[in-house]
Design a protein around this motif. Structure first.
Motif, PDB file in Angstrom:
ATOM      1  N   GLY A  78       0.808  -1.210   0.000  1.00 43.90           N
ATOM      2  CA  GLY A  78       0.000   0.000   0.000  1.00 43.90           C
ATOM      3  C   GLY A  78       0.841   1.260   0.000  1.00 43.90           C
ATOM      4  O   GLY A  78       0.533   2.227  -0.710  1.00 43.90           O
ATOM      5  N   MET A  79       1.937   1.261   0.759  1.00 48.24           N
ATOM      6  CA  MET A  79       2.844   2.405   0.762  1.00 48.24           C
ATOM      7  C   MET A  79       3.478   2.606  -0.599  1.00 48.24           C
ATOM      8  O   MET A  79       3.568   3.728  -1.106  1.00 48.24           O
ATOM      9  N   ASP A  80       3.922   1.506  -1.204  1.00 51.61           N
ATOM     10  CA  ASP A  80       4.566   1.610  -2.523  1.00 51.61           C
ATOM     11  C   ASP A  80       3.601   2.192  -3.553  1.00 51.61           C
ATOM     12  O   ASP A  80       3.980   3.036  -4.376  1.00 51.61           O
ATOM     13  N   ARG A  81       2.350   1.754  -3.508  1.00 54.27           N
ATOM     14  CA  ARG A  81       1.357   2.299  -4.442  1.00 54.27           C
ATOM     15  C   ARG A  81       1.113   3.775  -4.177  1.00 54.27           C
ATOM     16  O   ARG A  81       0.995   4.582  -5.101  1.00 54.27           O
ATOM     17  N   ALA A  82       1.018   4.150  -2.910  1.00 50.36           N
ATOM     18  CA  ALA A  82       0.742   5.541  -2.555  1.00 50.36           C
ATOM     19  C   ALA A  82       1.882   6.466  -2.948  1.00 50.36           C
ATOM     20  O   ALA A  82       1.657   7.632  -3.297  1.00 50.36           O
ATOM     21  N   LEU A  83       3.114   5.950  -2.924  1.00 51.21           N
ATOM     22  CA  LEU A  83       4.278   6.770  -3.228  1.00 51.21           C
ATOM     23  C   LEU A  83       4.644   6.742  -4.712  1.00 51.21           C
ATOM     24  O   LEU A  83       5.493   7.510  -5.156  1.00 51.21           O
ATOM     25  N   ARG A 148      11.263   6.637  -2.515  1.00 55.53           N
ATOM     26  CA  ARG A 148      10.591   7.848  -3.016  1.00 55.53           C
ATOM     27  C   ARG A 148      11.490   9.066  -2.877  1.00 55.53           C
ATOM     28  O   ARG A 148      11.515   9.933  -3.775  1.00 55.53           O
ATOM     29  N   PHE A 149      12.229   9.164  -1.785  1.00 53.20           N
ATOM     30  CA  PHE A 149      13.148  10.301  -1.630  1.00 53.20           C
ATOM     31  C   PHE A 149      14.276  10.245  -2.661  1.00 53.20           C
ATOM     32  O   PHE A 149      14.711  11.286  -3.167  1.00 53.20           O
TER      33      PHE A 149
END
Length: 212
Positions: A78-83, A148-149
């Protein structure tokens, strides 16, 4: 940090409802904590009798470890998709934290914080396997933020001398604070204000365009 999948009717073969049973067991552990959750409560939550639970997942501890594994994997995805995608860095971070707050403050329910931090932090004191999963789960979230950074750095959103790994750990620290403070009863609006301030700090290394 993901939305729940639609509930499926019980009674299907085990291969089709294993994830649903894990989610129901997770929710029971989430409310009561590992130690205070009884097998009768797990049986009632999953709709599986004790022999079926043992046959599918092993004993209570094995079931709990499986719920941790699933929670970590689902939320990492979920984090990977959101980012992912084309959102600017501040909006991408805001999206992740908003998803977290939605998970920690379920509709029409008491705030419950993060399942991993709220339960595993207690059990990790005496259980090495739980401690390993807790540590790996936190590292997984660090890695998602760091990726992401690093992309933001390549795209010129943050300066070339910024440290993506350290920024990721700081972003994770905000996530941990949301998890703990939501469980402690802080208001959602208060924590969202914390998110806004945290994102401002994380993006303070943003590159300014000429003339800005």
């Amino acid at each position: 940090m993901t939305t729940e999948e639609p509930k499926r009717p019980r009674g299907r073969p085990r291969a089709y409802d294993a994830d649903e049973a894990l989610d129901q067991a997770r929710d029971t552990f989430w409310v009561h904590g590992y130690s205070a959750t009884s097998l009768d409560e797990l049986s009632a939550a999953t709709g599986m009798n004790r022999p079926s639970l043992y046959g599918a997942f092993g004993d209570k501890r094995s079931l709990y470890l499986s719920t941790l594994d699933r929670y970590i994997e689902v939320n990492r995805q979920g984090m990977d998709r959101a980012l992912a995608g084309d959102r600017p860095l501040p909006q991408a971070l805001q999206h992740v934290f908003d998803l977290a707050l939605s998970l920690y403050y379920p509709p029409e329910s008491e705030s419950k914080g993060c399942f991993l931090i709220g339960t595993a932090a207690v059990e990790s004191v005496t259980d090495d396997e739980v401690r390993t999963r807790l540590a790996e789960g936190l590292r997984e979230f660090d890695r998602s933020f760091e990726a992401r950074f690093r992309r933001a750095q390549l795209d010129g959103e943050i300066s070339a001398d910024a440290d993506p790994a350290m920024l990721a750990r700081l972003a994770s620290a905000i996530l941990h604070s949301l998890a703990l403070r939501s469980r402690a009863g802080d208001k959602r609006a208060t924590l969202r204000a914390t998110v806004t301030a945290g994102i401002d700090l994380l993006c303070a290394t943003s590159v300014r365009t000429t003339g800005s």
